[in-house]
Motif scaffolding. Structure first.
Motif, PDB file in Angstrom:
ATOM      1  N   UNK A   1       0.782  -1.235   0.000  1.00  0.00           N
ATOM      2  CA  UNK A   1       0.000   0.000   0.000  1.00  0.00           C
ATOM      3  C   UNK A   1       0.808   1.276   0.000  1.00  0.00           C
ATOM      4  N   UNK A   2       2.132   1.194  -0.054  1.00  0.00           N
ATOM      5  CA  UNK A   2       2.966   2.398  -0.020  1.00  0.00           C
ATOM      6  C   UNK A   2       3.040   3.024  -1.407  1.00  0.00           C
ATOM      7  N   UNK A   3       2.843   4.342  -1.465  1.00  0.00           N
ATOM      8  CA  UNK A   3       2.854   5.070  -2.737  1.00  0.00           C
ATOM      9  C   UNK A   3       4.079   5.960  -2.899  1.00  0.00           C
ATOM     10  N   UNK A   4       4.782   6.235  -1.801  1.00  0.00           N
ATOM     11  CA  UNK A   4       6.008   7.041  -1.865  1.00  0.00           C
ATOM     12  C   UNK A   4       7.130   6.252  -1.202  1.00  0.00           C
ATOM     13  N   UNK A   5       8.093   5.789  -2.010  1.00  0.00           N
ATOM     14  CA  UNK A   5       9.175   4.925  -1.542  1.00  0.00           C
ATOM     15  C   UNK A   5      10.506   5.599  -1.842  1.00  0.00           C
ATOM     16  N   UNK A   6      11.388   5.638  -0.849  1.00  0.00           N
ATOM     17  CA  UNK A   6      12.699   6.265  -1.014  1.00  0.00           C
ATOM     18  C   UNK A   6      13.786   5.207  -1.139  1.00  0.00           C
ATOM     19  N   UNK A   7      14.904   5.607  -1.716  1.00  0.00           N
ATOM     20  CA  UNK A   7      16.098   4.768  -1.777  1.00  0.00           C
ATOM     21  C   UNK A   7      17.238   5.520  -1.118  1.00  0.00           C
TER      22      UNK A   7
ATOM     23  N   UNK B   1      17.079  -0.070 -10.928  1.00  0.00           N
ATOM     24  CA  UNK B   1      15.920  -0.913 -10.652  1.00  0.00           C
ATOM     25  C   UNK B   1      14.849  -0.177  -9.872  1.00  0.00           C
ATOM     26  N   UNK B   2      15.275   0.626  -8.907  1.00  0.00           N
ATOM     27  CA  UNK B   2      14.343   1.408  -8.102  1.00  0.00           C
ATOM     28  C   UNK B   2      13.559   2.387  -8.975  1.00  0.00           C
ATOM     29  N   UNK B   3      14.256   3.159  -9.800  1.00  0.00           N
ATOM     30  CA  UNK B   3      13.588   4.157 -10.635  1.00  0.00           C
ATOM     31  C   UNK B   3      12.663   3.510 -11.659  1.00  0.00           C
ATOM     32  N   UNK B   4      13.091   2.386 -12.228  1.00  0.00           N
ATOM     33  CA  UNK B   4      12.246   1.699 -13.210  1.00  0.00           C
ATOM     34  C   UNK B   4      10.962   1.201 -12.567  1.00  0.00           C
ATOM     35  N   UNK B   5      11.071   0.650 -11.351  1.00  0.00           N
ATOM     36  CA  UNK B   5       9.885   0.121 -10.674  1.00  0.00           C
ATOM     37  C   UNK B   5       8.952   1.243 -10.228  1.00  0.00           C
TER      38      UNK B   5
ATOM     39  N   UNK C   1       5.053   7.731  -6.357  1.00  0.00           N
ATOM     40  CA  UNK C   1       5.571   9.091  -6.226  1.00  0.00           C
ATOM     41  C   UNK C   1       7.079   9.036  -6.004  1.00  0.00           C
ATOM     42  N   UNK C   2       7.885   9.615  -6.890  1.00  0.00           N
ATOM     43  CA  UNK C   2       9.338   9.583  -6.685  1.00  0.00           C
ATOM     44  C   UNK C   2       9.719  10.360  -5.430  1.00  0.00           C
ATOM     45  N   UNK C   3      10.641   9.813  -4.675  1.00  0.00           N
ATOM     46  CA  UNK C   3      11.143  10.507  -3.487  1.00  0.00           C
ATOM     47  C   UNK C   3      12.345  11.360  -3.869  1.00  0.00           C
ATOM     48  N   UNK C   4      12.648  12.414  -3.095  1.00  0.00           N
ATOM     49  CA  UNK C   4      13.871  13.184  -3.362  1.00  0.00           C
ATOM     50  C   UNK C   4      15.083  12.263  -3.353  1.00  0.00           C
ATOM     51  N   UNK C   5      16.064  12.600  -4.152  1.00  0.00           N
ATOM     52  CA  UNK C   5      17.249  11.743  -4.262  1.00  0.00           C
ATOM     53  C   UNK C   5      18.266  12.108  -3.184  1.00  0.00           C
ATOM     54  N   UNK C   6      18.829  11.079  -2.571  1.00  0.00           N
ATOM     55  CA  UNK C   6      19.901  11.277  -1.603  1.00  0.00           C
ATOM     56  C   UNK C   6      21.224  11.404  -2.349  1.00  0.00           C
TER      57      UNK C   6
ATOM     58  N   UNK D   1      13.606  13.654   6.988  1.00  0.00           N
ATOM     59  CA  UNK D   1      12.939  14.674   6.182  1.00  0.00           C
ATOM     60  C   UNK D   1      12.002  14.070   5.148  1.00  0.00           C
ATOM     61  N   UNK D   2      12.384  12.915   4.586  1.00  0.00           N
ATOM     62  CA  UNK D   2      11.529  12.264   3.595  1.00  0.00           C
ATOM     63  C   UNK D   2      10.188  11.881   4.197  1.00  0.00           C
ATOM     64  N   UNK D   3      10.214  11.420   5.454  1.00  0.00           N
ATOM     65  CA  UNK D   3       8.969  11.027   6.141  1.00  0.00           C
ATOM     66  C   UNK D   3       8.159  12.252   6.539  1.00  0.00           C
TER      67      UNK D   3
END
Length: 373
Positions: free
Chosen positions: A202-208, A222-226, A233-238, A259-261
């Motif tokens: 059920x998560x719509x915003x996932x960070x790496x 792989x993360x960006x493709x998925x 929703x893309x998360x800000x990039x670290x 901050x992402x949360x």
């Protein structure tokens, strides 16, 4: 006393003619030269049609019985030496080496391991040492910062005089090294499997949050493709400063996740590696970010993820399988039975535990449907 090159060639031909077939390592020892020098002599004489070269052995030409004997002598087994260069035998590569050893020893051959420790120029130095010690083939994990060679990097590998298989490394299409055999974990697929699992929960915003390493580039792909394929929703990039200390890197990653949360609505994250996650998760929980309630976590590598206070769901590359399959491919090359070049990608496994908020104790293959919460 070292023989002049012409005299050495004459003596080499005499020895092979007398015996019908001989191992390169034995000839080098008798002639007082390194195996690398002897292999070059053999290549020159073979190009002139005066010898037949087989992996690890030399055969006198135009005699079918002798050629068959030479093939038998060159086949993997007793006396065959496989050299393996890895950055380290700690954590990740310990299992890769064990897998290679299983395959090599199963056919009666010997595995010799050398370490580069990620030091500049050490890959080539260790390869030269292994060849000098008589290695018939090489399993090689170059110390490339991004897991792939930069422009102009690594070309020397294509000039090695013995069969070589890249392990956990690859090269861009068009690079000379790309034509070599390779076996690697499909880290991009593993990262995508983690995203799919989190999306199924059920998560719509996932960070790496991945430390810079030879693995991180494939994880991000792989993360960006998925994320794109699933409409998340893309998360800000670290972004890490390469010059940062270990302490500074942890502080930035901690601040990024918090901050992402709190500012970007991220409710799940993939962390690389286990060691980072074991440090970061308690700190997040101590500052009020509940794991997995506020932030579901999946880590990458699964070296020690199950030993954390809160057992961590993890993507586990099949490290031992990578080592075994790489060794098997090299051994088949030494036996002249591998056929066309091969690029093998081994899929990681998702191991579900408490940190992602799903029921723990199960494993999910990357191509399988993830369990629901």
């Amino acid at each position: 006393m070292r023989l002049h090159v012409d005299r050495r060639h004459e003596r080499l031909l005499e020895l092979v003619r007398e015996r019908g077939t001989a191992r390169v390592a034995d000839l080098a020892r008798e002639l007082g030269v390194s195996p690398v020098t002897l292999r070059r002599d053999v290549e020159m004489l073979a190009a002139q049609g005066r010898l037949q070269r087989l992996h690890g052995s030399v055969v006198w030409p135009d005699d079918s019985a002798v050629r068959e004997q030479g093939r038998t002598a060159a086949a993997p087994g007793a006396g065959t030496v496989v050299g393996m260069v890895v950055p380290t035998t700690e954590y990740y590569y310990a299992e890769v080496v064990r897998g290679a050893r299983d395959a090599v020893e199963a056919c009666g051959a010997r595995l010799v391991v050398a370490l580069s420790r990620y030091l500049p120029g050490e890959d080539a130095a260790q390869v030269e040492r292994l060849l000098g010690a008589g290695a018939d083939g090489l399993l090689l994990t170059p110390s490339w910062d991004r897991g792939e060679p930069a422009a102009g990097e690594g070309r020397w590998i294509t000039e090695l005089p013995v069969p070589t298989v890249l392990v956990e490394r690859s090269a861009p299409h068009g690079h000379p090294v790309a034509a070599l055999d390779r076996v690697r974990s499909d880290h991009a697929h593993g990262a995508a499997a983690a995203v799919r699992h989190l999306a199924a929960l059920g998560h719509r915003a996932v960070a790496l949050a991945a430390q810079e390493s030879p693995t991180s580039g494939r994880l991000r792909l792989g993360y960006e493709a998925a994320v794109t394929a699933l409409g998340l929703t893309p998360a800000p990039r670290l972004v890490h400063d390469p010059a940062a200390t270990e302490a500074e890197r942890f502080e930035w990653t901690f601040a990024y996740l918090r901050g992402a949360v709190e500012e970007h609505g991220v409710s799940a994250a993939i962390l690389h590696s286990d060691a980072d996650a074991i440090v970061l998760v308690p700190r997040l929980r101590a500052c009020g970010v509940r794991v997995p309630d506020d932030l579901a976590v999946i880590t990458y590598d699964d070296e020690i993820a199950d030993l954390a206070d809160l057992p961590l769901t993890a993507v586990a590359p099949a490290k031992r399988t990578v080592g075994r399959r790489a060794a098997e491919l090299l051994l088949s090359r030494l036996a002249d039975s591998a056929g066309p070049g091969q690029h093998l990608d081994i899929l990681p496994e998702l191991r579900v535990r408490a940190s992602c908020g799903a029921s723990g104790g199960s494993s999910v293959t990357p191509g399988a449907r993830s369990p629901s919460a």
